[in-house]
Write a protein that holds these residues in place. Structure first.
Motif, mmCIF file in Angstrom:
data_model
loop_
_atom_site.group_PDB
_atom_site.id
_atom_site.type_symbol
_atom_site.label_atom_id
_atom_site.label_comp_id
_atom_site.label_asym_id
_atom_site.label_seq_id
_atom_site.Cartn_x
_atom_site.Cartn_y
_atom_site.Cartn_z
ATOM 1 N N GLY A 49 -1.551 4.031 0.911
ATOM 2 C CA GLY A 49 -1.726 3.286 -0.329
ATOM 3 C C GLY A 49 -2.024 1.825 -0.042
ATOM 4 N N PRO A 50 -2.154 1.014 -1.086
ATOM 5 C CA PRO A 50 -2.512 -0.393 -0.922
ATOM 6 C C PRO A 50 -1.531 -1.203 -0.069
ATOM 7 C CG PRO A 50 -2.682 0.275 -3.215
ATOM 8 C CD PRO A 50 -2.064 1.412 -2.485
ATOM 9 N N ASN A 51 -0.255 -0.811 -0.030
ATOM 10 C CA ASN A 51 0.748 -1.555 0.737
ATOM 11 C C ASN A 51 1.110 -0.889 2.060
ATOM 12 O OD1 ASN A 51 1.365 -3.687 -1.250
ATOM 13 N ND2 ASN A 51 1.927 -1.927 -2.503
ATOM 14 N N GLU A 52 0.386 0.157 2.416
ATOM 15 C CA GLU A 52 0.707 0.948 3.617
ATOM 16 C C GLU A 52 -0.453 0.875 4.599
ATOM 17 O OE1 GLU A 52 3.230 4.149 0.963
ATOM 18 O OE2 GLU A 52 1.111 4.494 1.379
ATOM 19 N N GLY A 111 -11.993 9.825 -9.640
ATOM 20 C CA GLY A 111 -11.423 9.191 -10.818
ATOM 21 C C GLY A 111 -9.900 9.113 -10.795
ATOM 22 N N ILE A 112 -9.329 8.964 -9.598
ATOM 23 C CA ILE A 112 -7.871 8.868 -9.493
ATOM 24 C C ILE A 112 -7.493 7.555 -8.817
ATOM 25 C CG2 ILE A 112 -7.406 11.351 -9.526
ATOM 26 C CD1 ILE A 112 -7.277 11.330 -6.500
ATOM 27 N N PRO A 113 -6.350 6.982 -9.201
ATOM 28 C CA PRO A 113 -5.943 5.721 -8.575
ATOM 29 C C PRO A 113 -5.398 5.944 -7.170
ATOM 30 C CG PRO A 113 -4.273 6.442 -10.123
ATOM 31 C CD PRO A 113 -5.423 7.415 -10.243
ATOM 32 N N ARG A 114 -5.591 4.958 -6.331
ATOM 33 C CA ARG A 114 -5.016 4.995 -4.982
ATOM 34 C C ARG A 114 -3.651 4.323 -5.046
ATOM 35 N NH1 ARG A 114 -6.547 1.077 -0.755
ATOM 36 N NH2 ARG A 114 -5.161 1.572 0.958
ATOM 37 N N ILE A 115 -2.596 5.082 -4.764
ATOM 38 C CA ILE A 115 -1.236 4.564 -4.845
ATOM 39 C C ILE A 115 -0.539 4.712 -3.504
ATOM 40 C CG2 ILE A 115 -1.021 5.092 -7.310
ATOM 41 C CD1 ILE A 115 0.712 7.537 -6.453
ATOM 42 N N LEU A 135 6.979 -2.663 -3.701
ATOM 43 C CA LEU A 135 6.163 -1.466 -3.807
ATOM 44 C C LEU A 135 6.294 -0.822 -5.174
ATOM 45 C CD1 LEU A 135 6.796 0.156 -0.346
ATOM 46 C CD2 LEU A 135 4.977 -1.377 -1.039
ATOM 47 N N VAL A 136 5.178 -0.337 -5.663
ATOM 48 C CA VAL A 136 5.165 0.407 -6.915
ATOM 49 C C VAL A 136 4.554 1.762 -6.614
ATOM 50 C CG1 VAL A 136 4.254 0.503 -9.249
ATOM 51 C CG2 VAL A 136 4.911 -1.692 -8.260
ATOM 52 N N ASN A 137 5.327 2.805 -6.781
ATOM 53 C CA ASN A 137 4.855 4.160 -6.544
ATOM 54 C C ASN A 137 5.424 5.040 -7.638
ATOM 55 O OD1 ASN A 137 4.424 6.809 -5.772
ATOM 56 N ND2 ASN A 137 4.734 6.401 -3.605
ATOM 57 N N PRO A 138 4.589 5.482 -8.564
ATOM 58 C CA PRO A 138 5.093 6.302 -9.651
ATOM 59 C C PRO A 138 5.762 7.589 -9.178
ATOM 60 C CG PRO A 138 2.714 5.932 -9.866
ATOM 61 C CD PRO A 138 3.173 5.233 -8.636
ATOM 62 N N LEU A 139 5.365 8.108 -8.024
ATOM 63 C CA LEU A 139 5.976 9.331 -7.518
ATOM 64 C C LEU A 139 7.362 9.085 -6.950
ATOM 65 C CD1 LEU A 139 2.903 10.896 -5.724
ATOM 66 C CD2 LEU A 139 3.781 11.395 -7.992
ATOM 67 N N ALA A 140 7.584 7.905 -6.375
ATOM 68 C CA ALA A 140 8.857 7.609 -5.729
ATOM 69 C C ALA A 140 10.004 7.576 -6.728
ATOM 70 C CB ALA A 140 8.778 6.284 -4.988
ATOM 71 N N ASP A 141 9.709 7.219 -7.984
ATOM 72 C CA ASP A 141 10.763 7.127 -8.988
ATOM 73 C C ASP A 141 11.337 8.484 -9.356
ATOM 74 O OD1 ASP A 141 9.108 4.448 -10.770
ATOM 75 O OD2 ASP A 141 10.429 4.413 -9.026
ATOM 76 N N THR A 142 10.599 9.557 -9.154
ATOM 77 C CA THR A 142 11.053 10.876 -9.551
ATOM 78 C C THR A 142 11.522 11.727 -8.379
ATOM 79 O OG1 THR A 142 8.814 11.766 -9.382
ATOM 80 C CG2 THR A 142 9.502 10.911 -11.546
ATOM 81 N N THR A 143 11.379 11.229 -7.177
ATOM 82 C CA THR A 143 11.732 12.019 -5.998
ATOM 83 C C THR A 143 13.234 12.026 -5.774
ATOM 84 O OG1 THR A 143 9.640 11.404 -5.006
ATOM 85 C CG2 THR A 143 11.312 12.266 -3.532
#
Length: 149
Positions: A49-52, A111-115, A135-143
């Motif tokens: 992702g952008p921060n990795e 058409g998908i965002p790079r996270i 870091l902002v990762n929408p997937l990390a919040d639900t893991t």
């Protein structure tokens, strides 16, 4: 090694192997790893992702013939077993993800965002400029979270 069955680009477009296909040799088609789901593990590398930062890269070492046909394929469209060597660019801590750059257009074309892809259980190596707090990762919040009843 990223390995699979050699195919033509057009034989993977809009099909299961399309998003996993990687170029083989010049004018040699692509490597489709989805024909070997359990053995070709590098097909599961994520794009950082952008921060990795990526920790794997391809080399110019290949195996398999550019135009060899798969004798079991009656259509004559599918090639034999081929592969491309990858190397680790730095030490990868246990349980960390293997990351490879997909290319600048891969996400835009779909058409998908790079996270960021790092998760608490399977982290990704951060760029030096990134910190875990930013870091902002929408997937990390639900893991690994339990649902309240």
């Amino acid at each position: 090694v990223f390995w699979g069955t050699r195919k033509r680009w057009r034989d993977t477009e809009n099909k299961e192997g399309g998003d996993y296909a990687m170029s083989f040799r010049t004018n040699g088609g692509v490597i489709d790893p989805t024909t070997h789901k359990e053995g070709s593990q590098l097909q599961f590398m994520s794009c950082p992702g952008p921060n990795e930062k990526m920790n794997m890269r391809s080399t110019d070492r290949f195996f398999g013939a550019t135009h060899e046909k798969d004798p079991s394929d009656r259509t004559g469209k599918r090639g034999g077993l081929v592969g491309r060597e990858f190397v680790v660019m730095e030490s990868v801590p246990k349980n960390h993800q293997l990351l490879i750059w997909y290319g600048s257009q891969w996400f835009n074309a779909r058409g998908i965002p790079r996270i960021d892809v790092g998760l608490p259980r399977y982290p990704a190596t951060l760029k030096r400029t990134a910190s875990a707090e930013t870091l902002v990762n929408p997937l990390a919040d639900t893991t690994n979270k339990k649902t309240k009843a």
